[in-house]
Each structure stands twice: as C-alpha cells, then as structure tokens.
Design a protein around this motif. Sequence first.
Motif, PDB file in Angstrom:
ATOM      1  N   SER A  23      52.022  41.702  35.142  1.00 17.60           N
ATOM      2  CA  SER A  23      51.031  42.496  35.312  1.00 17.60           C
ATOM      3  C   SER A  23      50.920  42.616  37.095  1.00 17.60           C
ATOM      4  O   SER A  23      51.691  42.012  37.767  1.00 17.60           O
ATOM      5  N   LYS A  24      50.109  43.733  37.464  1.00 23.93           N
ATOM      6  CA  LYS A  24      49.792  44.090  38.823  1.00 23.93           C
ATOM      7  C   LYS A  24      49.312  42.832  39.455  1.00 23.93           C
ATOM      8  O   LYS A  24      49.789  42.572  40.839  1.00 23.93           O
ATOM      9  N   GLU A  25      48.402  41.914  39.155  1.00 25.93           N
ATOM     10  CA  GLU A  25      47.904  40.746  39.879  1.00 25.93           C
ATOM     11  C   GLU A  25      48.881  39.857  39.676  1.00 25.93           C
ATOM     12  O   GLU A  25      49.093  39.152  40.788  1.00 25.93           O
ATOM     13  N   ILE A  28      51.206  40.542  42.949  1.00 24.08           N
ATOM     14  CA  ILE A  28      50.525  40.248  44.059  1.00 24.08           C
ATOM     15  C   ILE A  28      50.640  38.848  44.249  1.00 24.08           C
ATOM     16  O   ILE A  28      50.882  38.359  45.473  1.00 24.08           O
ATOM     17  N   ILE A  29      50.319  37.988  43.289  1.00 23.94           N
ATOM     18  CA  ILE A  29      50.159  36.525  43.362  1.00 23.94           C
ATOM     19  C   ILE A  29      51.710  36.092  43.756  1.00 23.94           C
ATOM     20  O   ILE A  29      51.833  35.238  44.715  1.00 23.94           O
TER      21      ILE A  29
END
Length: 141
Positions: A23-25, A28-29
């Motif tokens: 996922s996009k999140e 980033i994480i």
Amino acid sequence: MKDLQQKVAYLQGLAKGMELADSKEGKIIDEILEVLDDVAGQIQFLKDEHADLEDYVESIDSDLADLEDEFYEDESCCCDDDDDDYVEVECPNCHEQVCFDSSIIYDDDLIEVTCPVCDAVVYCNGIEEDEAEEAEDDDEN
C-alpha cells in the motif's frame, strides 16, 4: 529496548508484520523507518566518537597536569645557581625571595622592583648603595 537502534528495529518488525508493503501508506512507513534507522546509526556513531574524544581530552588534561607539575615544581625562585642573568633579593617586608633580570641594575631609566606578594619595593636602580645607606642612617637619627 535499550537503545535507539533496537527501537527502530522493533518498529520495522511491527511494520513488516502488518503487511502494508504494497500500500501507499506502507511504502511511506518503510521509508520513514529506513530514515530512522540511518539517523539511529549516525547518533550511535556520534556517541562513539564523543566517547573517544572525551578519553583523548582527559589524556591531554592529565599530560598537561604532569607538565605543570614539572614546570612549576620549584616556584620558590626563578633564579638558578648556574644562571647569572638574574639577581635574587629578599623582600624587607615579607621576606619572600624575589628574582629579577640583572640588566635592571645598569638600566638608565628609574626602575623599581616590587615584591609580587606584598608589593613592597625590593630594589630601585636609581639609588646607589651608598645613598641607600645614608638614607637609612638619616632615618635612624
């Protein structure tokens, strides 16, 4: 979790366990955790360098203390027995030994040598010995 790197590794493990990588999140994480890992590594490096520097400064301080002990070992007088460039006199007030450069004796200018302890005049090149004795005799009468 003793240090920052262990905490970051724990967070990375939690993020992988959440399976957010696709996922996009999650991306980033992962990037944030990598940056945190780099920061933690740099902080540990700085801590190590600081400890080394602190040891080095303590070593320099110890060496300086040894040099000061050697250099200031005998502060009773700056005159050495083999050194004819200095004159040693006793302060008439506090009886401290005072040393000064022998060139002062022959200097044309009026120079007074004072005791570093009590500021009493221990020598004045403008007064000859005979004149000083006459002045003492006059003071006694």
